[in-house]
Motif scaffolding. Structure first.
Motif, mmCIF file in Angstrom:
data_model
loop_
_atom_site.group_PDB
_atom_site.id
_atom_site.type_symbol
_atom_site.label_atom_id
_atom_site.label_comp_id
_atom_site.label_asym_id
_atom_site.label_seq_id
_atom_site.Cartn_x
_atom_site.Cartn_y
_atom_site.Cartn_z
ATOM 1 N N TYR A 95 -8.737 -3.862 -3.193
ATOM 2 C CA TYR A 95 -7.343 -3.532 -3.502
ATOM 3 C C TYR A 95 -6.788 -4.487 -4.563
ATOM 4 O O TYR A 95 -6.164 -4.053 -5.549
ATOM 5 C CB TYR A 95 -6.523 -3.604 -2.214
ATOM 6 C CG TYR A 95 -5.044 -3.389 -2.376
ATOM 7 C CD1 TYR A 95 -4.533 -2.207 -2.899
ATOM 8 C CD2 TYR A 95 -4.138 -4.371 -1.971
ATOM 9 C CE1 TYR A 95 -3.162 -2.008 -3.015
ATOM 10 C CE2 TYR A 95 -2.775 -4.180 -2.079
ATOM 11 C CZ TYR A 95 -2.289 -2.996 -2.602
ATOM 12 O OH TYR A 95 -0.938 -2.800 -2.718
ATOM 13 N N LEU A 120 0.838 -1.194 0.000
ATOM 14 C CA LEU A 120 0.000 0.000 0.000
ATOM 15 C C LEU A 120 0.877 1.250 0.000
ATOM 16 O O LEU A 120 0.583 2.235 -0.693
ATOM 17 C CB LEU A 120 -0.921 0.010 1.218
ATOM 18 C CG LEU A 120 -1.796 -1.223 1.455
ATOM 19 C CD1 LEU A 120 -2.609 -1.057 2.727
ATOM 20 C CD2 LEU A 120 -2.717 -1.478 0.287
ATOM 21 N N VAL A 163 -1.624 1.389 -8.374
ATOM 22 C CA VAL A 163 -1.551 0.014 -7.876
ATOM 23 C C VAL A 163 -0.865 -0.863 -8.913
ATOM 24 O O VAL A 163 0.036 -1.655 -8.604
ATOM 25 C CB VAL A 163 -2.943 -0.543 -7.531
ATOM 26 C CG1 VAL A 163 -2.824 -1.968 -7.019
ATOM 27 C CG2 VAL A 163 -3.644 0.326 -6.492
#
Length: 450
Positions: free
Chosen positions: A257, A80, A273
């Motif tokens: 995510y 993250l 990401v």
């Protein structure tokens, strides 16, 4: 907080097929039911459909976790943090080729090796040469080791470091480096790390239950457990250092995510990401993305990161080629027991065995007798192994003795705390053992006549 999954041996067979919730539950029950740790797992497989399940080793604990439960992610948090870094890259505010010093306060003493600086790409690939932990870590409570560390002490520790090789030349997992990056990107963004996470990552992806220190009212935090089943303390972090391992999240948060990483969820942060998944080359030869291990699996490469705290274990894995992802969250610390890797890889590809539950069994008396004796661990700690009725007990020099149990995987384990004693047959005959505790392995050398 560490570690990452080791490379998986190449096997033969095709990729796993899409799962239903019931099929996933069956697989997880086969891996976990009756496990001596008493762990509970929250598991998801992300494919064209999403399968989810919540399973506990003991049926009586079935209500211990659910969709509203937030788990400590440990080192999965580093991915993250890398996403926030990639987001700042897209804004032109940072670069992989920039020196670490560029993110730190002016005047900070940053080590170099023969004039070669630590670059930010070395931090996100764990090739900086920085040690695992800062030298001045104020370890007031071993059960909550990062609670008293602040940015000032972190930077003072950096001044203590002397690099032994050029940055980039060797892989060495460093929580120290990732804490510096966490503080640095918060500084560059101009807000604290939790606010940055919320604005740039959690909110765009709908990760409504994810947090660092400010828990949303919609979730409840899980209680962490040691591998002996006993509850243990939560881990806490200074907000700007939390990028090393301080995020909590629910299973659905992590599903969103992973969907972004696979290109299955569009948002403003999705490109960042996905940027973290690109390989970064360093002289070390270690295959890495930005805080992602690139791991071989049945002829292709998958992205994996495991995490662990004092009472939790986590795994996130992405098979970009198959557009399939896996999340496994455990409310029990399992890194000393080889973590969640086997289950995670099985859920990516059915040819990988999922692992078996560790069940308490009786140890062979002959094995226990062969282990009895005096030993010295790497680092100098002296230990005694002796018999206590039908069990083995261990006693470190100057400490009380502790009884050891034995499990179906062939490991002895203290009944009172988290560690593993793994017997090892010696080439010249007899037995030695490996001692595993707090993520570190130490070889035991016999110091008496067998």
């Amino acid at each position: 907080m560490k570690r990452m999954l080791a490379a998986v041996a190449t096997l033969c067979a095709g990729a796993a097929q899409a799962m239903t919730d019931a099929e996933l539950k069956s697989v997880v029950e086969r891996r976990l039911s009756g496990d001596r740790t008493g762990a509970c797992f929250a598991v998801a497989v992300i494919d064209d459909e999403i399968a989810r399940t919540y399973v506990c080793a003991n049926a009586k604990d079935a209500g211990r976790i659910d969709s509203k439960t937030a788990f400590e992610l440990g080192s999965v948090t580093k991915t993250l943090t890398a996403t926030l870094f990639a987001d700042l890259m897209a804004q032109g505010k940072v670069s992989l080729e920039a020196p670490l010093a560029s993110l730190l306060p002016k005047g900070t003493k940053v080590p170099t090796f023969q004039g070669k600086p630590i670059l930010l790409k070395h931090i996100v690939t764990h090739t900086s040469g920085l040690p695992s932990l800062p030298s001045r870590l104020p370890l007031k409570d071993p059960a909550n080791p990062y609670a008293d560390l602040d940015e000032k002490t972190l930077l003072e520790s950096l001044a203590d470091v002397k690099l032994e090789q050029a940055p980039g030349s060797r892989f060495e997992y460093s929580n120290f480096g990732m804490m510096l990056l966490s503080a640095g990107i918060a500084r560059r963004a101009g807000v604290d790390f939790e606010t940055l996470l919320d604005r740039r990552l959690f909110t765009p992806l709908g990760m409504e239950g994810a947090y660092v220190n400010e828990r949303p009212d919609t979730v409840r935090v899980a209680t962490g457990h040691l591998p002996n089943g006993q509850p243990t303390s939560a881990w806490t972090f200074a907000t700007n250092l939390a990028g090393v391992g301080g995020v909590h999240a629910t299973l659905d948060d992590m599903v969103r995510y992973v969907e972004a990483g696979l290109g299955r969820r569009k948002s403003s942060i999705t490109p960042a990401v996905q940027r973290t998944l690109r390989p970064i080359e360093t002289p070390s030869g270690q295959r890495m993305g930005m805080s992602w291990m690139l791991t071989p699996l049945v002829g292709r490469t998958v992205h994996v990161h495991e995490g662990g705290t004092g009472g939790f274990t986590s795994l996130v894995a992405l098979d970009v080629q198959q557009r399939r992802g896996v999340v496994v969250l455990s409310d029990t610390a399992l890194l000393s027991l080889n973590g969640l890797g086997s289950l995670g890889m099985h859920l990516l590809d059915a040819s990988v065995p999922p692992g078996e539950p560790r069940k308490v069994v009786a140890a062979d008396p002959a094995l226990m007798d062969a282990l009895v004796g005096h030993y010295e661990l790497t680092g100098g700690l002296k230990l005694r192994l002796g018999r206590k009725g039908n069990a083995l007990e261990i006693q470190a020099e100057g400490q009380p003795a502790f009884e050891l149990g034995y499990d179906s995987a062939g490991d002895f384990f203290p009944l009172a705390f988290d560690a593993v004693l793994r017997p090892k047959r010696l080439e010249g005959g007899g037995y030695g053992f490996t001692w595993i505790q707090l993520g570190a392995e130490s070889e035991a050398r016999r110091v008496d006549a067998q």
